[in-house]
Design a protein around this motif. Structure first.
Motif, PDB file in Angstrom:
ATOM      1  N   VAL A 372      24.470  53.252  54.077  1.00 47.53           N
ATOM      2  CA  VAL A 372      23.225  53.353  53.611  1.00 47.53           C
ATOM      3  C   VAL A 372      22.896  53.318  52.214  1.00 47.53           C
ATOM      4  O   VAL A 372      23.956  53.956  51.661  1.00 47.53           O
ATOM      5  N   PRO A 373      22.079  52.709  51.745  1.00 45.39           N
ATOM      6  CA  PRO A 373      21.998  52.385  49.991  1.00 45.39           C
ATOM      7  C   PRO A 373      21.455  53.483  49.120  1.00 45.39           C
ATOM      8  O   PRO A 373      20.874  54.411  50.109  1.00 45.39           O
ATOM      9  N   GLU A 374      22.048  53.397  48.178  1.00 42.97           N
ATOM     10  CA  GLU A 374      21.492  54.722  47.087  1.00 42.97           C
ATOM     11  C   GLU A 374      20.193  54.215  46.519  1.00 42.97           C
ATOM     12  O   GLU A 374      20.176  53.254  45.708  1.00 42.97           O
ATOM     13  N   PRO A 375      19.157  55.097  46.595  1.00 40.20           N
ATOM     14  CA  PRO A 375      17.853  54.747  46.115  1.00 40.20           C
ATOM     15  C   PRO A 375      17.811  55.276  44.618  1.00 40.20           C
ATOM     16  O   PRO A 375      18.532  56.112  44.066  1.00 40.20           O
ATOM     17  N   GLY A 376      17.081  54.125  43.829  1.00 40.04           N
ATOM     18  CA  GLY A 376      16.756  54.558  42.495  1.00 40.04           C
ATOM     19  C   GLY A 376      15.432  55.272  42.352  1.00 40.04           C
ATOM     20  O   GLY A 376      14.795  55.668  43.505  1.00 40.04           O
ATOM     21  N   ALA A 377      14.822  55.251  41.229  1.00 36.70           N
ATOM     22  CA  ALA A 377      13.523  55.994  41.081  1.00 36.70           C
ATOM     23  C   ALA A 377      12.549  55.109  41.889  1.00 36.70           C
ATOM     24  O   ALA A 377      12.476  53.965  42.141  1.00 36.70           O
ATOM     25  N   LEU A 378      11.380  55.932  42.630  1.00 36.16           N
ATOM     26  CA  LEU A 378      10.735  55.228  43.589  1.00 36.16           C
ATOM     27  C   LEU A 378       9.384  54.856  42.788  1.00 36.16           C
ATOM     28  O   LEU A 378       8.842  55.404  41.772  1.00 36.16           O
ATOM     29  N   GLU A 379       8.844  53.434  43.127  1.00 36.11           N
ATOM     30  CA  GLU A 379       7.639  52.826  42.822  1.00 36.11           C
ATOM     31  C   GLU A 379       6.397  53.222  43.599  1.00 36.11           C
ATOM     32  O   GLU A 379       6.546  53.934  44.674  1.00 36.11           O
ATOM     33  N   ASP A 380       5.224  53.070  43.203  1.00 34.98           N
ATOM     34  CA  ASP A 380       3.999  53.437  44.056  1.00 34.98           C
ATOM     35  C   ASP A 380       4.130  52.868  45.509  1.00 34.98           C
ATOM     36  O   ASP A 380       3.787  53.602  46.305  1.00 34.98           O
ATOM     37  N   ALA A 381       4.539  51.557  45.430  1.00 37.00           N
ATOM     38  CA  ALA A 381       4.484  50.735  46.768  1.00 37.00           C
ATOM     39  C   ALA A 381       5.363  51.728  47.797  1.00 37.00           C
ATOM     40  O   ALA A 381       5.060  51.708  48.921  1.00 37.00           O
ATOM     41  N   ASP A 382       6.616  52.231  47.269  1.00 41.52           N
ATOM     42  CA  ASP A 382       7.720  52.878  47.876  1.00 41.52           C
ATOM     43  C   ASP A 382       7.191  54.336  48.253  1.00 41.52           C
ATOM     44  O   ASP A 382       7.171  54.361  49.573  1.00 41.52           O
ATOM     45  N   ASP A 424       8.084  41.946  53.088  1.00 42.08           N
ATOM     46  CA  ASP A 424       7.437  40.426  52.469  1.00 42.08           C
ATOM     47  C   ASP A 424       7.080  40.613  50.843  1.00 42.08           C
ATOM     48  O   ASP A 424       7.407  39.622  49.948  1.00 42.08           O
ATOM     49  N   GLU A 425       6.585  41.671  50.633  1.00 45.94           N
ATOM     50  CA  GLU A 425       5.924  41.751  48.976  1.00 45.94           C
ATOM     51  C   GLU A 425       7.199  41.989  48.023  1.00 45.94           C
ATOM     52  O   GLU A 425       7.402  41.509  47.096  1.00 45.94           O
ATOM     53  N   GLN A 426       8.371  42.877  48.547  1.00 39.82           N
ATOM     54  CA  GLN A 426       9.338  43.340  48.007  1.00 39.82           C
ATOM     55  C   GLN A 426      10.455  42.283  47.927  1.00 39.82           C
ATOM     56  O   GLN A 426      11.163  42.368  47.094  1.00 39.82           O
ATOM     57  N   ALA A 427      10.390  41.458  48.773  1.00 41.89           N
ATOM     58  CA  ALA A 427      11.347  40.420  49.028  1.00 41.89           C
ATOM     59  C   ALA A 427      12.986  40.808  48.424  1.00 41.89           C
ATOM     60  O   ALA A 427      13.279  40.377  47.591  1.00 41.89           O
ATOM     61  N   PRO A 428      13.326  41.668  49.445  1.00 40.72           N
ATOM     62  CA  PRO A 428      14.685  42.286  48.895  1.00 40.72           C
ATOM     63  C   PRO A 428      15.840  41.254  48.812  1.00 40.72           C
ATOM     64  O   PRO A 428      16.712  41.477  48.175  1.00 40.72           O
ATOM     65  N   TRP A 429      15.641  40.144  49.458  1.00 41.28           N
ATOM     66  CA  TRP A 429      16.890  39.092  49.712  1.00 41.28           C
ATOM     67  C   TRP A 429      16.712  38.653  48.175  1.00 41.28           C
ATOM     68  O   TRP A 429      17.790  38.091  47.829  1.00 41.28           O
ATOM     69  N   ALA A 430      15.647  38.245  47.565  1.00 42.69           N
ATOM     70  CA  ALA A 430      15.488  37.766  46.077  1.00 42.69           C
ATOM     71  C   ALA A 430      16.086  38.851  45.155  1.00 42.69           C
ATOM     72  O   ALA A 430      16.779  38.458  44.158  1.00 42.69           O
ATOM     73  N   LEU A 431      15.799  39.959  45.408  1.00 41.91           N
ATOM     74  CA  LEU A 431      16.317  41.084  44.472  1.00 41.91           C
ATOM     75  C   LEU A 431      17.813  41.127  44.546  1.00 41.91           C
ATOM     76  O   LEU A 431      18.231  41.712  43.492  1.00 41.91           O
ATOM     77  N   ASN A 432      18.506  40.713  45.596  1.00 43.90           N
ATOM     78  CA  ASN A 432      19.824  40.739  45.671  1.00 43.90           C
ATOM     79  C   ASN A 432      20.637  40.197  44.456  1.00 43.90           C
ATOM     80  O   ASN A 432      21.596  40.508  43.906  1.00 43.90           O
ATOM     81  N   LYS A 433      19.780  39.060  44.029  1.00 42.40           N
ATOM     82  CA  LYS A 433      20.554  38.502  42.804  1.00 42.40           C
ATOM     83  C   LYS A 433      19.704  38.848  41.591  1.00 42.40           C
ATOM     84  O   LYS A 433      20.632  39.130  40.339  1.00 42.40           O
ATOM     85  N   THR A 434      18.518  39.339  41.410  1.00 43.55           N
ATOM     86  CA  THR A 434      17.959  39.489  40.258  1.00 43.55           C
ATOM     87  C   THR A 434      17.778  41.063  39.838  1.00 43.55           C
ATOM     88  O   THR A 434      17.967  41.464  38.682  1.00 43.55           O
ATOM     89  N   ASP A 435      17.952  41.921  40.728  1.00 43.35           N
ATOM     90  CA  ASP A 435      17.779  43.304  40.580  1.00 43.35           C
ATOM     91  C   ASP A 435      18.444  44.380  41.787  1.00 43.35           C
ATOM     92  O   ASP A 435      17.653  44.673  42.665  1.00 43.35           O
ATOM     93  N   PRO A 436      19.990  44.078  41.768  1.00 38.27           N
ATOM     94  CA  PRO A 436      20.344  44.875  42.893  1.00 38.27           C
ATOM     95  C   PRO A 436      20.214  46.372  43.216  1.00 38.27           C
ATOM     96  O   PRO A 436      20.005  46.854  44.181  1.00 38.27           O
ATOM     97  N   ALA A 437      20.002  47.154  42.008  1.00 36.69           N
ATOM     98  CA  ALA A 437      19.412  48.194  42.125  1.00 36.69           C
ATOM     99  C   ALA A 437      18.236  48.561  43.062  1.00 36.69           C
ATOM    100  O   ALA A 437      17.893  49.328  43.848  1.00 36.69           O
ATOM    101  N   ARG A 438      17.098  47.654  42.334  1.00 38.67           N
ATOM    102  CA  ARG A 438      15.998  47.891  42.877  1.00 38.67           C
ATOM    103  C   ARG A 438      15.928  47.481  44.579  1.00 38.67           C
ATOM    104  O   ARG A 438      15.273  48.105  45.426  1.00 38.67           O
ATOM    105  N   MET A 439      16.520  46.332  44.958  1.00 35.00           N
ATOM    106  CA  MET A 439      16.982  46.102  46.348  1.00 35.00           C
ATOM    107  C   MET A 439      17.507  47.138  47.099  1.00 35.00           C
ATOM    108  O   MET A 439      16.909  47.506  48.242  1.00 35.00           O
ATOM    109  N   ARG A 440      18.508  47.972  46.331  1.00 35.74           N
ATOM    110  CA  ARG A 440      18.915  49.252  47.206  1.00 35.74           C
ATOM    111  C   ARG A 440      17.739  50.173  47.444  1.00 35.74           C
ATOM    112  O   ARG A 440      17.859  50.917  48.561  1.00 35.74           O
ATOM    113  N   THR A 441      16.772  50.418  46.382  1.00 32.93           N
ATOM    114  CA  THR A 441      15.414  51.128  46.498  1.00 32.93           C
ATOM    115  C   THR A 441      14.831  51.055  47.762  1.00 32.93           C
ATOM    116  O   THR A 441      14.521  51.514  48.738  1.00 32.93           O
TER     117      THR A 441
END
Ligand code: ME8
Length: 514
Positions: A372-382, A424-441
């Motif tokens: 289970v990933p560790e989330p960071g700060a939540l954004e509005d969409a979350d 679809d909007e958050q595209a976590p597969w792309a975040l894996n490369k650009t922002d892994p912390a955000r992907m975990r959230t």
């Protein structure tokens, strides 16, 4: 536990002379979903179902099968208890009207009614058709024959009558003071106008057959169907022992679920019997509609009876449960078709819900070290998605309290749709490369949303929902509704098993899997 926490729900008891069909499975399924929902919500539930085993038809069917009635009903009743197992029904008890506990109960109710002068001896007379096994009134006849064309003869036999006519005003008052007593609304109106039209006394015994509960103190008579059958609901909680802990906790029943054809007996006769015996009537009677099969009325002569077990073998248990409760607003008539079944199972279960879970858990497995990933700060969409998931419990409570299963499912699927759009909007597969912390959230928010969806889907699709919760490593003891909301949230770092698909697609014969 206190009365306020108790919840008593019943299905009709089914005639043993018929093989179990979709009608039986449907009412019991609705009861089962409601019973499971209430248990998960911390209520102490009693769910009663069973078989109706007396009457002339059973006597004749037994004799046609060359069996004694008792042996016949034993054998036939088992088909219904087996159906419960095959459909995953969680009934707490299974009542049979030939059981001693029931005979004692209905004889006692009879005595209570007789002691209050609610039953008297009279003569039952009418036009009887041997071929139809039915009585007709003068106004039913067409040119001196039954409406079916069968010959009729005038028959008179002594019969006990219940003073139903004396209860007209009190029944109307009861409907008036308890607007939720009969549902849905259109059915309630039908019952009210039926009662307003005038009630006649009800024949409650017969001397023309033997297979029934003997009338106390007059062994020439056996009780005639409805007084025997309806009383099962209080037998099931210990009547005639009104000090029985179950009677005290569970009576009056929270809801009797029935088909529309037997609403009148439950909403008119039954409260009248109870009030006449100075017992409280049930809180609610809900009448569901009837299924047709590929647009055609279901009947033995058309040979298009739907066998619920065959459906389950073909489409799967969760799939059939979901279809029956989603396709048709509970209370309306509806049509079963292979096309509609496959579309529900493939579009709603496999594509919408199944793919959401599979996509999210595969990414967690691949990109978050299968934990289970560790989330960071939540954004509005979350926050928005989580808020929708958290709001579900109250919305579903409201739907289930009204037996509105389809609205509960529509609501769940709105959140499934929102979660799919969020992926679809958050595209976590792309975040894996650009922002892994955000992907975990993002994946954490999704996993937590899926946990809510699966916990709340358990009453309808217990198999698949359970497998999703297994894959999220949610303990068996943490699957009740008390675990919903932030307090029961998934714990980051918890190891997760490799995900597996939970809702398979239906593949038409001759087509490969896509
Ligand atoms: O009525 N679609 O027993 P039963 C939906 N013993 N529901 C259907 C249906 C259909 N096509 N056909 C039948 C009795 N049903 C009594 C009840 S309760 C104290 C005694 C439903 O075996 C029907 O509405 O005939 C009823 O609820 C049940 O199946 C059949 O019950």
């Amino acid at each position: 536990m206190s009365r306020a926490n108790a919840y008593y729900i019943t299905s009709p008891i089914y005639y043993v002379n018929d093989a179990p069909h979709i009608g039986h499975a449907y009412t019991s399924l609705a009861c089962d979903a409601l019973a499971r929902f209430m248990r998960l919500d911390g209520r102490e539930v009693k769910f009663l179902t069973g078989t109706d085993e007396h009457g002339q038809k059973v006597e004749k069917a037994a004799s046609a099968a060359g069996e004694a009635p008792q042996a016949f009903v034993e054998r036939m009743s088992r088909r219904f208890s087996r159906l419960s197992d095959q459909m995953g029904f969680t009934n707490d008890d299974f009542i049979r009207t030939t059981e001693q506990r029931h005979v004692a109960s209905v004889q006692r109710l009879w005595r209570e009614l007789a002691a209050r002068d609610q039953i008297y001896l009279g003569v039952y007379a009418g036009w009887y058709s041997v071929r139809d096994e039915a009585f007709y009134t003068e106004s039913d006849l067409v040119d001196g024959m039954a409406p079916t064309g069968a010959p009729v003869e005038w028959v008179e036999e002594p019969s006990y009558f219940f003073r139903l006519s004396a209860w007209q005003d009190r029944l109307l008052e009861h409907y008036e003071n308890n607007p939720d007593f009969i549902a849905p609304e259109t059915r309630r109106n039908e019952v009210i106008s039926f009662v307003k039209g005038g009630l006649v006394d009800l024949s409650v015994s017969r001397t023309s057959f033997r297979w029934g509960v003997p009338v106390p103190d007059d062994p020439d008579h056996v009780m005639y169907v409805w007084i025997d059958a309806l009383t099962n609901y209080i037998t099931g909680v210990g009547y005639p022992d009104t000090a029985h802990p179950e009677y005290r906790r569970f009576w009056p029943a929270d809801v009797h679920l029935v088909g529309k054809d037997i609403l009148r007996f439950h909403a008119v006769y039954w409260p009248a019997f109870l009030m006449a015996a100075e017992l409280p009537p049930p809180k609610r009677v809900f009448a569901h509609g009837w299924w047709t099969n590929e647009g055609r009325k279901i009947s033995k002569s058309l040979g298009n009876i739907i066998d619920p077990v065959a459906l389950v073998e073909r489409y799967g248990l969760d799939q059939v449960r979901y279809f029956l409760l989603r396709e048709v607003p509970f209370g309306n008539d509806g049509d079963f078709s292979h096309r509609a079944m496959v579309s529900r199972m493939n579009d709603d279960l496999a594509n919408d819900f199944g793919n959401l879970v599979q996509r999210v858990l595969s990414m967690v497995n691949r990109n978050c070290d299968a934990r289970v990933p560790e989330p960071g700060a939540l954004e509005d969409a979350d926050e928005k998605l989580l808020a929708a998931a958290h709001a579900l419990l109250d919305e579903l409570r409201d739907s289930f309290a009204r037996q509105s299963f389809h609205t509960a499912l529509i609501r769940l699927w709105e959140v499934i749709g929102a979660a799919n759009r969020y992926v679809d909007e958050q595209a976590p597969w792309a975040l894996n490369k650009t922002d892994p912390a955000r992907m975990r959230t993002v994946l954490y928010v999704l996993a937590e949303t899926i946990r809510h969806l699966a916990v709340l889907a358990q009453p309808i699709t217990p198999g698949g929902a359970g497998r999703i919760l297994d894959q999220l490593a949610v303990d068996e003891g943490a699957r009740g509704f008390a675990s919903l909301g932030p307090d029961g949230a998934l714990v980051p770092g918890t190891p997760l098993a490799k995900p597996e698909g939970v809702f398979p697609r239906y593949v038409e014969a001759g087509q490969g899997a896509r």
